[in-house]
Motif scaffolding. Structure first.
Motif, PDB file in Angstrom:
ATOM      1  N   ASN A 144     -11.747  10.204  33.238  1.00 60.53           N
ATOM      2  CA  ASN A 144     -12.208  10.452  32.586  1.00 60.53           C
ATOM      3  C   ASN A 144     -13.956  11.460  32.595  1.00 60.53           C
ATOM      4  N   GLU A 145     -14.197  11.848  33.543  1.00 64.25           N
ATOM      5  CA  GLU A 145     -15.898  12.953  34.410  1.00 64.25           C
ATOM      6  C   GLU A 145     -14.376  13.684  35.810  1.00 64.25           C
TER       7      GLU A 145
ATOM      8  N   VAL B  61     -12.246  22.312  30.068  1.00 65.18           N
ATOM      9  CA  VAL B  61     -13.084  21.425  29.479  1.00 65.18           C
ATOM     10  C   VAL B  61     -12.773  21.483  28.070  1.00 65.18           C
TER      11      VAL B  61
ATOM     12  N   GLU C 138     -11.814  18.402  26.889  1.00 65.96           N
ATOM     13  CA  GLU C 138     -12.214  17.416  26.413  1.00 65.96           C
ATOM     14  C   GLU C 138     -13.703  16.430  27.458  1.00 65.96           C
ATOM     15  N   LEU C 139     -13.382  16.765  28.721  1.00 66.62           N
ATOM     16  CA  LEU C 139     -14.465  15.634  29.950  1.00 66.62           C
ATOM     17  C   LEU C 139     -15.437  15.690  30.032  1.00 66.62           C
ATOM     18  N   PRO C 140     -16.574  14.967  30.134  1.00 68.15           N
ATOM     19  CA  PRO C 140     -18.018  15.712  30.578  1.00 68.15           C
ATOM     20  C   PRO C 140     -17.684  16.363  31.984  1.00 68.15           C
ATOM     21  N   MET C 141     -18.370  17.062  32.221  1.00 71.89           N
ATOM     22  CA  MET C 141     -18.359  18.271  33.818  1.00 71.89           C
ATOM     23  C   MET C 141     -20.044  18.374  34.518  1.00 71.89           C
ATOM     24  N   GLN C 142     -19.861  17.875  35.280  1.00 72.39           N
ATOM     25  CA  GLN C 142     -20.864  18.199  36.674  1.00 72.39           C
ATOM     26  C   GLN C 142     -20.440  18.952  37.670  1.00 72.39           C
TER      27      GLN C 142
ATOM     28  N   GLN D 122     -13.133   9.614  38.652  1.00 69.92           N
ATOM     29  CA  GLN D 122     -13.822  11.435  39.084  1.00 69.92           C
ATOM     30  C   GLN D 122     -13.020  11.302  39.193  1.00 69.92           C
TER      31      GLN D 122
END
Length: 311
Positions: free
Chosen positions: A141-142, A163, A167-171, A184
């Motif tokens: 989920n990340e 992405v 639709e995952l948050p990305m860092q 993660q």
């Protein structure tokens, strides 16, 4: 993902069909900066053609430094049933503007669509779709991303597509994390040498792209990636034959497979120029044709203590 399995046309890819003698016009840049890639595609195409047993005349035309309208005008005849190519994106766009009236299978994607022109490519969006499915199955989920310095532009299109689809948050990270949280994922974007220089990587939830995989070179244990299945399974004898003729590195082996799939699709269009749908297991992945759209789903793998295995 691939629905309507009743449309599976594997038998059409096995040769033995008979239809009117037709000329297939293949347009590739056989000289110039794209010649090496074109050479692998051509060899893969020819090897699959020979293996199929079909006898339709194939005419190859060098498109380098030639106007596409002139290439078409000079080489299309009354016997031309299918055009395969061109390869350069600018040539694909030029072909679109020329509006040939016969069936076309381009070997890259252009900026427009046309009813009788099907665009086939090793598109980054298809690689992203395959990896998205793996991330979903692993319940990630990340997304944490570590990129090799200088490779950012090379991977930008893939990363944007992933992405958007996942639709995952990305860092984006500057260094590998020592630990990952339960859900993660760590995506490593770079070449094989860079990948093997990374220290103290987590032991789970590692992912990368096919361009980090090189023949007979190590990759981290546990890492997952999606790639051209013909490189990992020996069921395509034409691929082996093409490689024996010209032993090339893995990026060009993928182009051998791409050329072979281009012939398989061409064969379907020779059988039925108005074909609307088909699904088959191709050398570059599962291929679905729907209208003038082609979706390619690469196969995904994991490097284990027993070697690379399909997942």
């Amino acid at each position: 993902m691939f629905k309507n399995k009743k449309n599976l046309l594997v038998l059409a890819l096995m040769g033995g069909m008979t239809y009117a003698q037709a000329e297939v016009l293949v347009i590739l840049p056989e000289s110039g900066p794209m010649a090496r890639a074109a050479s692998s595609i051509k060899l893969g195409f020819q090897s699959a053609y020979r293996a199929s047993g079909d006898k339709e005349p194939i005419k190859f035309v060098n498109s380098n430094q030639k106007k596409m309208a002139n290439v078409l005008k000079k080489n299309i005849t009354a016997k031309t049933r299918v055009i395969v190519g061109p390869l350069a994106r600018s040539d694909v766009d030029a072909l679109m503007k020329a509006k040939p009236k016969i069936r076309v299978l381009t070997l890259n994607e252009g900026s427009a669509q046309a009813g009788n022109i099907t665009q086939f490519s090793l598109a980054k969006k298809d690689d992203a779709q395959a990896l998205k499915s793996v991330l979903a199955a692993d319940k990630m989920n990340e997304l944490l991303v570590l990129r090799q310095t200088g490779s950012e532009i090379e991977h930008e299109l893939f990363l944007m597509s992933l992405v958007t689809q996942a639709e995952l948050p990305m860092q984006v990270l500057d260094a590998p994390p020592q630990k990952l949280k339960k859900h993660q994922a760590l995506l490593l974007l770079g070449n094989n040498e860079w990948l093997n220089q990374l220290q103290k990587l987590p032991s789970k939830h590692l992912y990368t792209l096919s361009n980090a995989i090189e023949e007979k070179q190590p990759i981290p244990k546990g890492i997952k990636f999606c790639d051209t299945p013909a490189l990992y399974r020996g069921q395509w004898g034409d691929m082996y034959s093409a490689y024996q003729q010209n032993p090339v590195s893995m990026p060009y082996q993928r182009l051998l497979a791409f050329g072979g799939d281009a012939w398989s699709i061409t064969q379907l269009y020779l059988q039925d120029p108005k074909m609307k749908s088909a699904v088959f297991e191709g050398r570059t992945g599962m291929i679905q044709i729907s209208g003038n759209q082609i979706q390619r789903l690469p196969k995904c793998y994991q490097n284990t203590t027993k070697g690379v295995v399909a997942i």
